[in-house]
Design a protein around this motif. Structure first.
Motif, PDB file in Angstrom:
ATOM      1  N   ASN A 248      11.485   0.040   0.653  1.00  0.00           N
ATOM      2  CA  ASN A 248      10.047   0.243   0.488  1.00  0.00           C
ATOM      3  C   ASN A 248       9.748   1.524  -0.294  1.00  0.00           C
ATOM      4  O   ASN A 248       8.631   2.039  -0.249  1.00  0.00           O
TER       5      ASN A 248
ATOM      6  N   ARG B  90       0.835  -1.205   0.000  1.00  0.00           N
ATOM      7  CA  ARG B  90       0.000   0.000   0.000  1.00  0.00           C
ATOM      8  C   ARG B  90       0.863   1.246   0.000  1.00  0.00           C
ATOM      9  O   ARG B  90       1.824   1.344   0.767  1.00  0.00           O
TER      10      ARG B  90
ATOM     11  N   HIS C  75       6.476   6.081  -1.037  1.00  0.00           N
ATOM     12  CA  HIS C  75       6.760   5.226   0.118  1.00  0.00           C
ATOM     13  C   HIS C  75       5.634   4.215   0.280  1.00  0.00           C
ATOM     14  O   HIS C  75       4.467   4.586   0.361  1.00  0.00           O
ATOM     15  N   TYR C  76       6.014   2.934   0.343  1.00  0.00           N
ATOM     16  CA  TYR C  76       5.048   1.856   0.532  1.00  0.00           C
ATOM     17  C   TYR C  76       5.164   1.293   1.941  1.00  0.00           C
ATOM     18  O   TYR C  76       6.157   1.537   2.636  1.00  0.00           O
ATOM     19  N   ASP C  77       4.167   0.530   2.361  1.00  0.00           N
ATOM     20  CA  ASP C  77       4.109   0.019   3.731  1.00  0.00           C
ATOM     21  C   ASP C  77       4.883  -1.271   3.944  1.00  0.00           C
ATOM     22  O   ASP C  77       4.847  -1.840   5.023  1.00  0.00           O
ATOM     23  N   GLU C  78       5.588  -1.742   2.913  1.00  0.00           N
ATOM     24  CA  GLU C  78       6.406  -2.945   3.059  1.00  0.00           C
ATOM     25  C   GLU C  78       7.532  -2.935   2.030  1.00  0.00           C
ATOM     26  O   GLU C  78       7.526  -2.147   1.085  1.00  0.00           O
TER      27      GLU C  78
ATOM     28  N   THR D 126      12.002   4.657   7.182  1.00  0.00           N
ATOM     29  CA  THR D 126      11.941   3.693   8.276  1.00  0.00           C
ATOM     30  C   THR D 126      13.297   3.462   8.925  1.00  0.00           C
ATOM     31  O   THR D 126      14.337   3.619   8.318  1.00  0.00           O
TER      32      THR D 126
ATOM     33  N   ARG E 255       5.999  -1.215  14.178  1.00  0.00           N
ATOM     34  CA  ARG E 255       5.471  -2.577  14.146  1.00  0.00           C
ATOM     35  C   ARG E 255       6.611  -3.572  14.239  1.00  0.00           C
ATOM     36  O   ARG E 255       7.742  -3.287  13.883  1.00  0.00           O
TER      37      ARG E 255
ATOM     38  N   SER F  96       1.923   4.628   1.145  1.00  0.00           N
ATOM     39  CA  SER F  96       1.697   5.330   2.406  1.00  0.00           C
ATOM     40  C   SER F  96       1.905   6.829   2.272  1.00  0.00           C
ATOM     41  O   SER F  96       1.250   7.603   2.961  1.00  0.00           O
TER      42      SER F  96
ATOM     43  N   PHE G   5       8.406   3.895  11.702  1.00  0.00           N
ATOM     44  CA  PHE G   5       8.089   4.696  10.526  1.00  0.00           C
ATOM     45  C   PHE G   5       8.129   6.184  10.867  1.00  0.00           C
ATOM     46  O   PHE G   5       7.661   6.589  11.935  1.00  0.00           O
TER      47      PHE G   5
END
Length: 186
Positions: A81, A33, A47-50, A185, A140, A35, A149
């Motif tokens: 990411n 996703r 920027h992605y969430d993974e 991150t 997380r 972000s 993050f």
């Protein structure tokens, strides 16, 4: 070494925080996703969430518009990411911009092979001329990795030592073996 953003602004320290454990119990079927979209000079970062594969999408998959005018994209790359698009004319601090993405033959994908969704013109945050310290967002845990993050890209040359972190797991101290700064991150 103090953690800093790409403009040299120091990240604020923070006290003990509770972090939810998102260690997957099954195969990853979640698409990456988006972000945030951040522009700084000639670099537009998605920027992605993974973590993503280094499968680099073609330039034609993106449409960057600055101040209502289509921008010329010079290159695209993927690291961690973050997808970085380099545009021919750098953003000035007052510029507004949007990015659209249409998945093609080499789509943005996560390490499990899930393709990121295409998206229409989406406004980005222009940090050109930024003099504000990065703000910590969510955290997380995935297995033995804690990910913190931030709201903007960080400078990987300002990576703090492992001893700068005090990690507790179920009330007991945990040893930090390494620290990596990647995009937004830690």
């Amino acid at each position: 070494t103090r953690l800093r953003d790409l403009r040299g602004n120091e990240v604020a320290s923070f006290t003990a925080q509770t972090v939810l454990n998102y260690t997957p119990t099954a195969a990853d079927t979640q698409v990456p996703r988006l972000s945030q979209i951040v522009g700084d000079g000639a670099n537009i970062r998605l920027h992605y969430d993974e973590q993503l594969t280094v499968n680099t999408p073609t330039l034609s998959a993106f449409a960057v518009v600055v101040g209502g005018v289509g921008a010329t994209e010079n290159s695209v790359s993927v690291s961690g990411n973050v997808v970085t698009i380099v545009i021919a004319t750098a953003l000035t601090p007052s510029d507004t911009f949007t990015v659209a993405y249409t998945a093609g033959a080499t789509p943005i994908e996560d390490l499990a092979g899930n393709n990121a969704a295409s998206f229409g013109a989406t406004a980005g945050l222009n940090v050109s001329g930024d003099n504000v310290a990065p703000q910590r967002g969510h955290m997380r845990v995935n297995g033995v990795t804690l990910v913190i993050f931030y709201d903007e890209p960080l400078d990987s040359s300002s990576t703090p030592a492992a001893g700068a972190f005090d990690i507790q797991v179920a009330g007991a101290p945990a040893t930090v073996s390494s620290v990596v700064v990647n995009g937004d991150t830690v």
